[in-house]
Design a protein around this motif. Structure first.
Motif, PDB file in Angstrom:
ATOM      1  N   LEU A   4     -17.830 -11.692  20.638  1.00 37.51           N
ATOM      2  CA  LEU A   4     -18.231 -12.417  19.157  1.00 37.51           C
ATOM      3  C   LEU A   4     -16.982 -13.196  18.805  1.00 37.51           C
ATOM      4  O   LEU A   4     -16.760 -14.293  18.504  1.00 37.51           O
ATOM      5  N   LEU A   5     -15.752 -12.427  18.713  1.00 33.68           N
ATOM      6  CA  LEU A   5     -14.480 -12.898  18.265  1.00 33.68           C
ATOM      7  C   LEU A   5     -13.907 -13.936  18.892  1.00 33.68           C
ATOM      8  O   LEU A   5     -13.403 -15.008  18.505  1.00 33.68           O
ATOM      9  N   LEU A   6     -14.277 -14.027  20.258  1.00 28.26           N
ATOM     10  CA  LEU A   6     -13.507 -14.987  21.405  1.00 28.26           C
ATOM     11  C   LEU A   6     -14.366 -16.080  21.318  1.00 28.26           C
ATOM     12  O   LEU A   6     -14.011 -17.106  21.015  1.00 28.26           O
ATOM     13  N   GLU A   7     -15.784 -16.121  20.928  1.00 30.06           N
ATOM     14  CA  GLU A   7     -16.498 -17.249  20.766  1.00 30.06           C
ATOM     15  C   GLU A   7     -16.223 -17.777  19.403  1.00 30.06           C
ATOM     16  O   GLU A   7     -16.353 -19.261  19.407  1.00 30.06           O
ATOM     17  N   ALA A 185     -10.366 -17.680  11.044  1.00 25.97           N
ATOM     18  CA  ALA A 185     -10.863 -16.978   9.806  1.00 25.97           C
ATOM     19  C   ALA A 185     -12.024 -16.604   9.800  1.00 25.97           C
ATOM     20  O   ALA A 185     -12.531 -15.307   9.450  1.00 25.97           O
ATOM     21  N   ALA A 186     -12.857 -17.254  10.525  1.00 28.99           N
ATOM     22  CA  ALA A 186     -14.371 -16.922  10.412  1.00 28.99           C
ATOM     23  C   ALA A 186     -14.660 -15.655  11.696  1.00 28.99           C
ATOM     24  O   ALA A 186     -15.349 -14.581  11.343  1.00 28.99           O
ATOM     25  N   ALA A 187     -13.950 -15.618  12.575  1.00 28.76           N
ATOM     26  CA  ALA A 187     -13.763 -14.502  13.606  1.00 28.76           C
ATOM     27  C   ALA A 187     -13.417 -13.253  12.778  1.00 28.76           C
ATOM     28  O   ALA A 187     -14.009 -12.056  13.034  1.00 28.76           O
ATOM     29  N   PRO A 192     -15.671  -7.091  12.649  1.00 27.14           N
ATOM     30  CA  PRO A 192     -15.900  -5.505  11.880  1.00 27.14           C
ATOM     31  C   PRO A 192     -14.849  -5.710  10.969  1.00 27.14           C
ATOM     32  O   PRO A 192     -13.857  -6.175  11.038  1.00 27.14           O
ATOM     33  N   GLY A 193     -15.000  -4.941   9.681  1.00 28.32           N
ATOM     34  CA  GLY A 193     -14.062  -4.558   8.790  1.00 28.32           C
ATOM     35  C   GLY A 193     -12.822  -3.939   9.133  1.00 28.32           C
ATOM     36  O   GLY A 193     -11.924  -3.793   8.512  1.00 28.32           O
ATOM     37  N   ILE A 351      -7.083  -0.997  11.968  1.00 25.69           N
ATOM     38  CA  ILE A 351      -6.622  -2.218  11.211  1.00 25.69           C
ATOM     39  C   ILE A 351      -7.761  -2.610  10.499  1.00 25.69           C
ATOM     40  O   ILE A 351      -9.192  -2.946  10.985  1.00 25.69           O
ATOM     41  N   THR A 352      -7.636  -2.592   9.153  1.00 23.14           N
ATOM     42  CA  THR A 352      -8.654  -2.979   8.271  1.00 23.14           C
ATOM     43  C   THR A 352      -8.266  -4.486   7.789  1.00 23.14           C
ATOM     44  O   THR A 352      -7.249  -4.729   7.296  1.00 23.14           O
ATOM     45  N   VAL A 353      -9.620  -5.416   8.019  1.00 21.07           N
ATOM     46  CA  VAL A 353      -9.485  -6.831   7.532  1.00 21.07           C
ATOM     47  C   VAL A 353     -10.144  -6.850   6.206  1.00 21.07           C
ATOM     48  O   VAL A 353     -11.262  -6.651   5.867  1.00 21.07           O
ATOM     49  N   SER A 354      -9.619  -7.367   5.211  1.00 23.51           N
ATOM     50  CA  SER A 354     -10.015  -7.964   3.969  1.00 23.51           C
ATOM     51  C   SER A 354      -9.518  -9.167   3.383  1.00 23.51           C
ATOM     52  O   SER A 354      -8.505  -9.784   3.851  1.00 23.51           O
TER      53      SER A 354
END
Length: 425
Positions: A4-7, A185-187, A192-193, A351-354
């Motif tokens: 998903l991230l790659l797409e 940014a969308a990826a 996942p958070g 790694i937490t993304v926010s």
């Protein structure tokens, strides 16, 4: 999720140039940061600019984690302080503190070295029991560097021993990654958070020199280990570090100069040589174990690296060789002591993304906040670099051009591309 991230992200290009400043280099060694944030990188037809770290000091926050035994004041011989700093190295802050208190530099100590280009907090120790007036005098000195170069201390506790390297549990990082395009940014926003991440435990580029200067601390250390203080002195004069600035105005011999320094500083250079040798070991091992298209070879600021471009590669290295021996040097009881210890080849973190949203400093781009913990010895930006590389593939490491700042300064003098290393003991 990786698919998903790659797409979502498509082809993301990271710049692999640009030095990153960390406390592991012993002195300030650079001009003041520009007050203008770097412009969003101009990558022409490329769909993704390099992510930027450290556009502002508050974009890179480090908090030391240390279980520190304490004692009653009556039973104590040392004072433990909490050091907050911005724009100065740990060595520089300790030197300023010692001068303000009128004690020897060796009466101050830290468990780790923290990044200069960021807002960092750590524990330090001072021999003796300090008063509130002592702390006021110290903090007055900490404000004297001026501009965004400042440090201050607060009382934490007292105890019976000085801090030393090797007792640190680790560091928590909160970083802002800037200059992202909409796909990246969308990826990050829709993925996942919380990401599990395995990465090769390299010593990163700031271990080997200051931003904008040559990466040669290991060469200085190698000369010292060979007993060639004159060669080490010549290299130091070109290093751009605080010690290099002192060396430029030194009128005596090289031998006299090295004796003037806090003895822990020459020990640092010896450690840098050992760090370079350990990097070479793990780089060769990764190439031997995996090789091929799933390993990207890079030369960043003259320091060679090999990185995995797929998430399953690094656990394979961990399974084969979880540790490699490395040589370390410490100043102990008045002498430099050499020993051997095991260093993990691979570290794991989450790694937490926010906070993914528009980048207010770079119109049309996006920023994200990420946070994670690393054990002692881990470097935050090599973790982030390898995370992006594993998510977005080998093409993320192919771009060579650096991002200019608005005032035309080299990005090494301000914001730094993710691939450059940073932190921390």
């Amino acid at each position: 999720m990786e698919k998903l991230l790659l797409e979502r992200a498509g082809r993301i290009h990271l710049n692999r140039g640009g030095g990153c400043r960390a406390g592991s280099s012993p002195g300030p060694g650079r001009a003041a940061r520009s007050s203008s944030p770097p412009a969003a990188p101009d990558l022409g037809e490329s769909p993704m600019p390099m992510p930027l770290l450290k556009v502002r000091p508050e974009d890179f926050r480090v908090t030391e984690v240390l279980g520190l035994p304490t004692a009653s004041r009556a039973a104590s011989t040392h004072t433990y302080l909490r050091l907050w700093k911005n724009g100065v190295t740990t060595h520089e802050a300790l030197g300023g503190l010692a001068a303000a208190l009128g004690v020897a530099a060796q009466d101050t100590a830290a468990a780790g070295l923290k990044d200069e280009d960021g807002v960092t907090e750590q524990y330090i120790s001072v021999r003796g029991l300090l008063s509130d007036r002592d702390l006021e005098r110290a903090n007055a000195a900490g404000r004297s560097p001026g501009g965004d170069r400042i440090w201050r201390v607060s009382a934490h506790a007292t105890g019976t021993a000085a801090l030393r390297t090797g007792v640190l549990d680790g560091n928590h990082f909160q970083l802002v990654v800037r200059g992202l395009d909409e796909a990246a940014a969308a990826a990050l926003d829709e993925g996942p958070g919380r990401h599990q991440h395995f990465f090769v435990n390299y010593y990163d580029t700031q271990r080997f020199g200051v931003p904008g200067g040559p990466k040669q601390t290991h060469l200085i250390g190698r000369a010292l280990l060979a007993g060639d203080e004159e060669a080490a002195f010549r290299l130091l004069r070109r290093s751009g570090s605080a010690e290099g600035a002192r060396a430029l105005v030194h009128e005596g011999t090289a031998e006299e100069f090295w004796r003037l320094l806090d003895p822990r500083v020459p020990v640092f250079y010896r450690c840098a040589d050992a760090s370079y040798a350990w990097n070479a070991q793990v780089r060769a091992l990764l190439t031997e174990v995996v090789g091929g298209a799933r390993v990207a070879h890079m030369d960043r600021d003259g320091i060679p690296y090999a990185f995995a471009t797929a998430r399953d590669v690094v656990p394979a290295l961990l399974a084969l060789r979880p540790e490699l021996d490395y040589v370390r040097y410490r100043w102990t009881d008045g002498s430099c002591v050499r020993s051997t210890a095991a260093r993990p080849t691979v570290l794991q973190t989450h790694i937490t993304v926010s906070g993914v949203g528009p980048d207010e400093l770079h119109p049309g781009r996006f920023a994200a906040t990420i946070s994670f913990f690393l054990p002692s010895g881990g470097y935050a930006t090599t973790a982030v670099h390898q995370w992006f590389l594993q998510m977005f593939g080998a093409e993320s490491a192919t771009r060579e051009d650096a991002a200019p700042s608005q005032d035309g300064a080299n990005p090494q003098d301000g914001a730094t591309a993710v691939p450059a290393g940073s932190t921390i003991a």
